[in-house]
Design a protein around this motif. Structure first.
Motif, PDB file in Angstrom:
ATOM      1  N   SER A  48       0.836  -1.195   0.000  1.00 51.45           N
ATOM      2  CA  SER A  48       0.000   0.000   0.000  1.00 51.45           C
ATOM      3  C   SER A  48       0.870   1.244   0.000  1.00 51.45           C
ATOM      4  CB  SER A  48      -0.919   0.022   1.226  1.00 51.45           C
ATOM      5  OG  SER A  48      -1.674   1.219   1.270  1.00 51.45           O
ATOM      6  N   ILE A  56      -2.763  -2.616   5.979  1.00 54.12           N
ATOM      7  CA  ILE A  56      -2.882  -3.272   4.676  1.00 54.12           C
ATOM      8  C   ILE A  56      -2.820  -4.789   4.831  1.00 54.12           C
ATOM      9  CG2 ILE A  56      -0.419  -3.122   4.107  1.00 54.12           C
ATOM     10  CD1 ILE A  56      -3.476  -2.954   1.706  1.00 54.12           C
ATOM     11  N   ARG A  60      -5.524  -7.283   3.190  1.00 49.77           N
ATOM     12  CA  ARG A  60      -5.146  -8.316   2.224  1.00 49.77           C
ATOM     13  C   ARG A  60      -5.380  -9.716   2.776  1.00 49.77           C
ATOM     14  NH1 ARG A  60      -0.121  -7.615  -1.358  1.00 49.77           N
ATOM     15  NH2 ARG A  60      -1.512  -8.917  -2.616  1.00 49.77           N
ATOM     16  N   SER A 195      -7.246  -4.561  -3.353  1.00 46.53           N
ATOM     17  CA  SER A 195      -6.150  -3.700  -2.887  1.00 46.53           C
ATOM     18  C   SER A 195      -4.881  -3.918  -3.698  1.00 46.53           C
ATOM     19  CB  SER A 195      -5.870  -3.951  -1.405  1.00 46.53           C
ATOM     20  OG  SER A 195      -5.349  -5.248  -1.188  1.00 46.53           O
TER      21      SER A 195
END
Length: 253
Positions: A48, A56, A60, A195
């Protein structure tokens, strides 16, 4: 083969690597009654431009769990850090414990040669840990360790990214699985990793996440006479099994 369901450990470096490289094959194995454990070595903690590593990683990890659920697979994270997977004793013992807990008949992992250091480190760790998992006195130092394996699992490597070595030379697979009937599911699983698409767009200027996956699957498929495919090589070095159990399960000729 016996009637006992075969257990498959899919283990690769990062969230989305499994989807990119072999989710179609895993879906076919699921249809054939196999039990699947889906493991990412990291939680993608560097993926990220804006979120912290902890934030992040949580995002994830959730994306990977959602994708694994589409196969009815158990999700496991090795909790290594991005760019911090190394071939050392502590890491090997950690991966050995993952393999012992999964109790796999087949392990499918990253190729020995690939563009990313985490992929290559994962490959060698998994290979060595498969062997270590069968050694009773190789302790993993877990508070509740799994028992050692009484067999070496069949070990397979997926294609390197774009199917080439460091110099762009083709690295042909030993065999290719026809995933045409599972291509839509493969892309749905990959789309769970929203993401990662944002990360690739920010860091590499790439915004064709799904299309590039589809193109590569089409390339491997067309080379072998079908619409979409995924390529594999089997590890046959001593003392690993030489019979192609993966091919047998998928009725490959």
């Amino acid at each position: 083969m016996t009637d006992q369901p075969k257990r498959i450990l899919a283990i690769h470096a990062h969230p989305d690597d499994i989807e990119l490289q072999y989710a179609g094959t895993l879906a076919l194995l699921k249809d054939r009654g196999c039990e699947i454990v889906y493991c990412t070595m990291t939680a993608g903690d560097l993926g990220s431009m804006d979120l912290s590593q902890k934030e992040i990683a949580a995002v994830r990890r959730g994306e990977a769990e959602k994708s694994a659920q589409m196969l009815g697979a158990e999700f496991v994270c090795g909790e290594f850090g991005d760019l911090a997977i190394f071939n050392d004793d502590d890491s090997r013992r950690r991966v050995t414990e993952i393999i012992r807990k999964a109790r796999p008949d087949i392990v499918i992992t990253a190729p020995p040669l690939d563009y990313h250091c985490d992929h290559e480190a994962t490959s060698v760790l998994v290979k060595d840990a498969c062997f270590g998992a069968t050694v009773p006195n190789y302790k993993t130092h877990q508070w509740d360790p799994a028992p050692y394996l009484d067999h070496l699992p069949h070990l397979y490597y997926v294609d390197p990214i774009e199917g080439t070595d460091y110099y762009g030379n083709p690295m042909p697979p030993q065999f290719v699985v026809d995933i045409s009937e599972k291509m839509d599911l493969k892309l749905e699983m990959l789309a769970c990793h929203a993401s990662q698409r944002e990360w690739l767009r920010a860091i590499h200027g790439m915004d064709e996440y799904l299309d590039s996956c589809k193109r590569w699957s089409a390339t491997r498929g067309e080379e072998n006479g079908f619409a979409y495919g995924e390529g594999f090589r089997q590890h046959k070095g001593h003392p690993f099994p030489h019979d192609n159990l993966l091919g047998e399960l998928l009725n490959l000729k």
